[in-house]
Design an enzyme around this catalytic site. Structure first.
Site, PDB file in Angstrom:
ATOM      1  N   THR A  18      44.314  39.634  43.744  1.00 34.57           N
ATOM      2  CA  THR A  18      43.842  38.576  44.219  1.00 34.57           C
ATOM      3  C   THR A  18      42.491  38.956  44.868  1.00 34.57           C
ATOM      4  O   THR A  18      41.645  38.174  44.861  1.00 34.57           O
ATOM      5  CB  THR A  18      44.795  38.036  45.325  1.00 34.57           C
ATOM      6  OG1 THR A  18      45.783  37.727  44.501  1.00 34.57           O
ATOM      7  CG2 THR A  18      44.142  36.708  45.974  1.00 34.57           C
TER       8      THR A  18
ATOM      9  N   GLN B  13      46.760  41.990  34.313  1.00 34.35           N
ATOM     10  CA  GLN B  13      47.922  42.210  33.444  1.00 34.35           C
ATOM     11  C   GLN B  13      47.803  43.336  32.357  1.00 34.35           C
ATOM     12  O   GLN B  13      48.787  43.800  31.732  1.00 34.35           O
ATOM     13  CB  GLN B  13      48.080  40.812  32.798  1.00 34.35           C
ATOM     14  CG  GLN B  13      48.676  39.722  33.655  1.00 34.35           C
ATOM     15  CD  GLN B  13      50.217  40.006  34.091  1.00 34.35           C
ATOM     16  OE1 GLN B  13      50.925  40.839  33.540  1.00 34.35           O
ATOM     17  NE2 GLN B  13      50.574  39.639  35.308  1.00 34.35           N
TER      18      GLN B  13
ATOM     19  N   CYS C 180      52.855  33.683  41.040  1.00 31.42           N
ATOM     20  CA  CYS C 180      52.409  33.126  42.487  1.00 31.42           C
ATOM     21  C   CYS C 180      52.559  31.924  42.645  1.00 31.42           C
ATOM     22  O   CYS C 180      52.027  31.342  43.958  1.00 31.42           O
ATOM     23  CB  CYS C 180      50.877  33.766  42.293  1.00 31.42           C
ATOM     24  SG  CYS C 180      50.683  35.201  41.418  1.00 31.42           S
TER      25      CYS C 180
HETATM   26  N1  PLP Z   1      45.388  38.064  38.033  1.00 33.79           N
HETATM   27  C1  PLP Z   1      46.370  38.106  37.273  1.00 33.79           C
HETATM   28  C2  PLP Z   1      45.978  38.161  35.771  1.00 33.79           C
HETATM   29  C3  PLP Z   1      47.663  38.225  37.598  1.00 33.79           C
HETATM   30  O1  PLP Z   1      48.482  37.970  36.860  1.00 33.79           O
HETATM   31  C4  PLP Z   1      47.938  38.350  38.999  1.00 33.79           C
HETATM   32  C5  PLP Z   1      49.271  38.375  39.656  1.00 33.79           C
HETATM   33  O2  PLP Z   1      50.139  37.696  39.125  1.00 33.79           O
HETATM   34  C6  PLP Z   1      46.681  38.454  39.860  1.00 33.79           C
HETATM   35  C7  PLP Z   1      45.658  38.487  39.531  1.00 33.79           C
HETATM   36  C8  PLP Z   1      47.216  38.734  41.452  1.00 33.79           C
HETATM   37  O3  PLP Z   1      47.308  40.138  41.599  1.00 33.79           O
HETATM   38  P1  PLP Z   1      47.886  40.653  43.066  1.00 33.79           P
HETATM   39  O4  PLP Z   1      49.185  40.056  43.190  1.00 33.79           O
HETATM   40  O5  PLP Z   1      47.670  42.066  43.170  1.00 33.79           O
HETATM   41  O6  PLP Z   1      47.185  39.768  44.141  1.00 33.79           O
END
Ligand code: PLP
Length: 384
Positions: free
Chosen positions: A74, A181, A327
């Site tokens: 994120t 991913q 999320c």
């Molecule tokens: N980008 C993608 C494609 C994701 O699947 C996710 C989490 O599900 C994120 C970003 C966010 O990553 P993080 O959980 O490390 O903040």
């Protein structure tokens, strides 16, 4: 309730690998130094951090000084967008984001648009694949950035990065790709095809949570994310989380070493499960592109079934799955990715994502499919 939960939610998060944990442990205790201190404690910590950075760089085909450690995907996604748009405002304020991006990109893009940048959305087709021809039409003289993920987190669809990279290069536009991913299971790198920025998250590839990285190609202008000390070459102030960076680097290196054996094995489990569910007579419809997909992910719509109710029932029956993006679970809106793929609101609400990982077995794939069939039949009966 079954004796053991079958975990089919690896796209949400993965368990920390034992070797990763071992690599991290010293940096919580004996080697606790601040990597920015000049004394011996600090020098040992900075050596560990340098080693982690070298490892990440080697795994993705980058130079060490192009890798910035972050608190995860994120943060890296938010930074890529905001940092590039701010630093390149003199060149233009238009940017293009695919309709299949994760919330971490989508929501930051929307907030940047609200702050005055010009946002265009790149459509996706019925399988969730971005339309490269549409990109050509969306590009403008003031376009500075295109965002296209390597692979989607909901349906698993692989994106046409090669074509999009070539278009961006031809038009002198920067390309940012979210590889959160894809990085654990595919040979993701920053040069084939070339990207200018790429984001990574550790907990999707058997590393610790709260860790990740942003790759920024040398020469690309990006404004700092956090202002403070000179950490991360003045771009991200704040004492770096050394154990997390060490764990992330170890996890990425292990993923690279295991990929050739893991990816086909995991895909075979996923396919076995998917075939059984599709043959189960429960009106299951597969979302995404089965031919060009991440090996672990399969996404189904069960017609007439509420996805959230299905997840609860599956959990009770012993299968842990997820509805689109983890999320956003609990959020009332249906998946924006499935809507962008042309699914109706009801179809999007009825979707469930199953994501396989390293520790899953053939017995689990079989048993999980039987449970899914049983649960969906029971839910449908209850509605009748
Ligand atoms: N980008 C993608 C494609 C994701 O699947 C996710 C989490 O599900 C994120 C970003 C966010 O990553 P993080 O959980 O490390 O903040």
């Amino acid at each position: 309730m079954s004796a053991r939960q079958i975990y089919l939610d690896h796209a949400a998060t993965t368990p920390v690998d034992g070797e990763v944990l071992q690599a991290m442990l010293p940096y919580f205790s004996a080697e606790f130094g601040n990597p920015h201190s000049l004394h011996a404690f600090g020098r040992r910590a900075v050596a560990a951090l340098d080693g982690a950075r070298d490892t990440v760089a080697a795994c993705i085909g980058a130079k060490a000084n192009e890798v910035y450690f972050t608190s995860g995907g994120t943060e890296a996604d938010n930074w890529a967008l905001a940092g590039v748009l701010r630093a390149n405002a003199a060149r233009g304020r238009h940017f293009i984001v695919s309709a299949a991006e994760h919330h971490a990109v989508r929501e930051r893009a929307r907030s940047l648009a609200a702050e005055g940048s010009a946002l265009s959305v790149l459509p996706v087709d019925g399988q969730g694949r971005a339309d490269a021809a549409a990109l050509e039409r969306l590009l403008r003289p003031d376009t500075v950035l295109v965002c296209l993920m390597a692979a989607n987190n909901e349906g698993g669809t692989l994106q046409p990065l090669e074509q999009v990279s070539a278009l961006c290069r031809a038009h002198g536009v920067l390309l940012f790709s979210d590889a959160v991913q894809a990085a654990g299971v595919l040979p993701v790198g920053v040069n084939a095809p070339p990207v200018d920025l790429m984001s990574f998250s550790s907990h999707k590839l058997y590393g610790p949570k709260g860790a990740g990285a942003l790759y920024v190609r040398s020469g690309v202008k990006i404004a700092p994310l956090l202002y403070g000390g000179r950490q991360e070459r003045g771009k991200r102030g704040g004492t770096v989380n050394v154990p997390a960076a060490v764990g992330f680097a170890k996890a990425l290196a292990l993923a690279a070493a295991r990929r050739a054996q893991d990816a086909p094995r995991i895909a075979a489990l996923r396919d076995r499960f998917a075939a059984k569910v599709l043959a189960g007579g429960i009106g299951a419809e597969r979302n995404g592109d089965p031919e060009n997909s991440l090996p672990g992910i399969v996404n189904f719509t069960f017609a007439g079934i509420d996805g959230e109710a299905c997840l609860y029932a599956l959990d009770l029956a012993g299968v842990a799955a997820s509805g689109g993006a983890a999320c956003s679970s609990g959020a009332p809106e249906p998946s924006h990715v499935l809507l962008a793929m042309g699914k109706s609101e009801a179809q999007a609400r009825g979707s469930v994502r199953f994501s396989f990982g390293r520790e899953n077995t053939e017995e689990e794939a079989e048993a999980a499919a039987e449970i899914v069939i049983r649960v969906v039949k029971a839910l449908r009966k209850a509605r009748a």
